[in-house]
Design an enzyme around this catalytic site. Sequence first.
Site, PDB file in Angstrom:
ATOM      1  NE  ARG A 138     -22.586 -26.104 -14.523  1.00  0.00           N
ATOM      2  CZ  ARG A 138     -22.860 -26.498 -13.498  1.00  0.00           C
ATOM      3  NH1 ARG A 138     -22.246 -25.734 -12.286  1.00  0.00           N
ATOM      4  NH2 ARG A 138     -23.845 -27.310 -13.187  1.00  0.00           N
ATOM      5  CG  HIS A 194     -18.461 -18.661  -0.386  1.00  0.00           C
ATOM      6  ND1 HIS A 194     -18.156 -17.520   0.468  1.00  0.00           N
ATOM      7  CD2 HIS A 194     -17.842 -18.264  -1.514  1.00  0.00           C
ATOM      8  CE1 HIS A 194     -17.452 -16.610  -0.020  1.00  0.00           C
ATOM      9  NE2 HIS A 194     -17.196 -16.891  -1.130  1.00  0.00           N
ATOM     10  CB  SER A 233      19.113  -2.899   4.800  1.00  0.00           C
ATOM     11  OG  SER A 233      17.880  -3.587   4.847  1.00  0.00           O
ATOM     12  CB  CYS A 292      14.555  -4.883   6.543  1.00  0.00           C
ATOM     13  SG  CYS A 292      14.989  -3.027   6.303  1.00  0.00           S
TER      14      CYS A 292
HETATM   15  C1  PEP Z   1      11.106   0.732   5.651  1.00  0.00           C
HETATM   16  O1  PEP Z   1      10.954   1.768   5.775  1.00  0.00           O
HETATM   17  O2  PEP Z   1      10.900  -0.119   4.778  1.00  0.00           O
HETATM   18  C2  PEP Z   1      11.665   0.199   6.941  1.00  0.00           C
HETATM   19  C3  PEP Z   1      11.837  -1.089   7.166  1.00  0.00           C
HETATM   20  O3  PEP Z   1      11.632   1.157   8.128  1.00  0.00           O
HETATM   21  P1  PEP Z   1      10.557   1.368   8.870  1.00  0.00           P
HETATM   22  O4  PEP Z   1       9.256   0.615   8.600  1.00  0.00           O
HETATM   23  O5  PEP Z   1      10.699   1.140  10.344  1.00  0.00           O
HETATM   24  O6  PEP Z   1      10.293   2.774   8.559  1.00  0.00           O
END
Ligand code: PEP
Length: 911
Positions: free
Chosen positions: A110, A474, A792, A859
């Site tokens: 195995r 599974h 950001s 973001c």
């Molecule tokens: C990005 O580019 O990471 C972002 C958050 O903006 P969008 O996804 O709206 O382009």
Amino acid sequence: MSTATEINHTTANAAANKYVYFFGDGHAEGHGKMKDELGGKGAGLAEMTNAGLPVPPGFTIQTEACREYMRNGDVSKEVNRQMDEALKHLEQLQAQTLGGADNPLLVSVRSGAKFSMPGMMDTILNLGLNDKSVEGLVKRSNNLRFAYDSYRRLIQMFGSVVLDIDKKAFEEVFDNKKKQKKAKLDTELDAKALQEVIAEYKKVVKQHTKRDFPQDPHEQLVMARDAVFRSWQNDRAKHYRRINNIDDMLGTAVNVQAMVFGNLGETSGTGVGFTRNPATGVKEFYGEFLMNAQGEDVVSGVRTPVHISELEKIMPEVYQQLHEITTRLEKHYRDMQDFEFTIQDGRLYMLQTRNGKRTGIAAVRVAMQMVDEKLISKEEAIFRVEPDQLVYFVVPRLDEKAVKEDDVLTKGLPASPGAAVGQIVFTAEEAVERHNKEKDAKLILVRGETTPEDIAGMNVASGILTARGGMTSHAAVVTRGMGKCCVVGAGEVEVHEDTRQMRVGGEVFKDGDWISLDGSTGRVIRGKAKTVPPDPKDVKMLDEFMSWAEPFRRMGVRANADIPRDALQARAFGAEGIGLCRTEHMFFAEDRLPHMRAMIMATTEKDRRTALRKLLPMQRNDFIGLFRAMDGYGVTIRTLDPPLHEFLPKREELLVEITKLELTKPKSPKLKELKTVLNRVEQLHEQNPMLGLRGCRLGIAYPEITEMQARAIFEAAVKVAKEGVKVKPEIMIPLTTGLKEMANQGALVRKVADEVFAEKEYKVDYLVGTMIELPRACLVADEIAKDAEFFSFGTNDLTQTTFGFSRDDVGKILTSYLAEGILKQDPFAVLDREGVGQLVKIGLEKGRETRPDIKIGICGEHGGEPSSVEFCAQNAFTYVSCSPFRVLTARLAAAQAGATAELKIEGGRTK
Ligand code: PEP
Ligand code: MG
């Protein structure tokens, strides 16, 4: 751990290596901590042997031999020498010989990697049988049928796994034999029929490989071992590793172990189980077994197994012993165990134990119970839950009030909780195809049973339904790990893959029909069921668990939310602000699109302003809702970003409509209007719109757009602040590449702020910052930070522009890049630390040179992915921002990163 690159592969070095570790007779050469070398299974067998548990003896060939095999296409002589020596030892201990004519030793071969990869690699059972030893087995077992059945199973398994013969070739022989003998069940074929099957199987082998089935048991062993090594590289294993972030270079160990038989008759059996319920976490002895069966019969889902409590009635002493042993194992490993056992002639053997896979809810409950039981500390408990698994607490359930009894088609086993609503697909390939065409497609994969080959399809489906299989089949195990709704063993469901139909109680469902699944009760429901949010009791338990983890969290978690409803949802999950409000999403609403289009169609600034004036009150209302929902937390609002053509009809559709009208109503005013729109669409058309007139470039080309948005934000902020709600607007300029763009838009925003504050005779604090989402912005971040008060990182666009991959159609490239191992993960899902991460670090360093306390967020989609969150925590980001449903995941990932640093725990999620 030794890795392939660290080891200098010389003969001398290989000779010094210990490749083979024996276990048996109460003593093992390895131990439980040697997972790197022995794999999870091998380490577990060694540990159980050392603990004096009834484990069939054997030996483990360590992972380095697999890596040798991958490098050189063969193992070194030393591996073979050590293996022969271990085999001799095993033969002595068992007083049997492999392939012997009297009392033959049979072994299982195995796979067993460091990280469990259920069912992805290969196994060969009953190895050592040949024409001679099968007679020995007849004598020993006194059971003709059993002996021949074992031999035919070996030829079948060896044939498909080692000799690469299509399984169908064997199945055809077997099915024909059943037809010929008028047998419904496999077990109805007698010894004579099985002997005939064996003879025909041998012909299949000869025909496909141009040689006889190997009679030499040593040759069988070497070939089987190498096939297991090769199975590390099969497609489904590679795919599984990719999904689960397992290093391709680890390799698998091979466990060779004396066979014990669960199919020797009515006092034999085999089963699998968990020390707690893996779906709910409730402390109960949980498992399934089959009498007179081999292990593959239980896990493959071919026969539906019986609940473990039945064993207590059939064999109370064995049940008691099993309960005691597994309870000990759980205490020993201080975690819930997933175990396999076999009963041979009334004697219990343990075949495997490992930490059990579980749902998110079970993970939290088990961790908390174990703290109560003083098995683990609170600090350890924090790491017992995978952040990704917390979606279980936020996945929808069926709205019981809306479920009509008549719509419940049938009930299967509740394998993995949550509700799923989707359109039926019958194969994994079709699921993937549909998903590639339409990313948001909601699909339910309906199968007789799933096999590891279905993994890619399961990954893109919203839910899985199988007709066969138990709670440890599974489909059940894999979906539980994925956090995906699953119902298995729905015996009344007939699945006809060939005609793409599913039949339940006389009703026929076709490809594309909608059904709903309830993974918590096992119900299969006709049509689109209504769903409701998660159970508050579970959420309460989670709150307590999170209260242990949260003190370690040093980084904020915000949500990407564009509308008040999402903002409130995010707050409920613990978001501490909005990290990205994509204002363009507000313009797609039905009542707004006409004004947005009017604004785009305007040829003069005056007309544009007229249209923008209509949009102003709408945007202001949206912002009022967001500020209220966030009640004093920061709200980052991005000015308009996407290219304008996205708001207009598609060029091709316009052309079709215009052509139709030219033929039917050439004088209609509509035709004139459409031609004007087409004209504008063509003006806005760009070869590469993601690199075109978008982001701050829009605000620079049409400053009145930024002005309107800034006005809407500040008017809303003042209104809400006057109501006594704290507001913290953060206006974010997208896609800047340098200081001048930032300063241009920053000045505009500040000017509008001053105007609004003067008009309203009221001021609020606010910030103006930027997204860092282009490589140049990272390189000149020190300059940009002169004007930008916060950054950001928009890692979606930053990944797109760093790799030069289009984020909208990278799919085709990714598939082959991942398959070839050129990329380890999808960089749009898991932040690429090596490249994109380096740019982020440059941006951070430069930004902080200018503004040491600059607020830093992320973001992009990465803001809710545990490894990327860890990266952000390590680089002292102020916050991560992610979709509301990932907020819990981000919070736990951030807390784990904090705890790792504070408690100086090794490891982490380094990718
Ligand atoms: C990005 O580019 O990471 C972002 C958050 O903006 P969008 O996804 O709206 O382009
Ligand atoms: Mg972007």
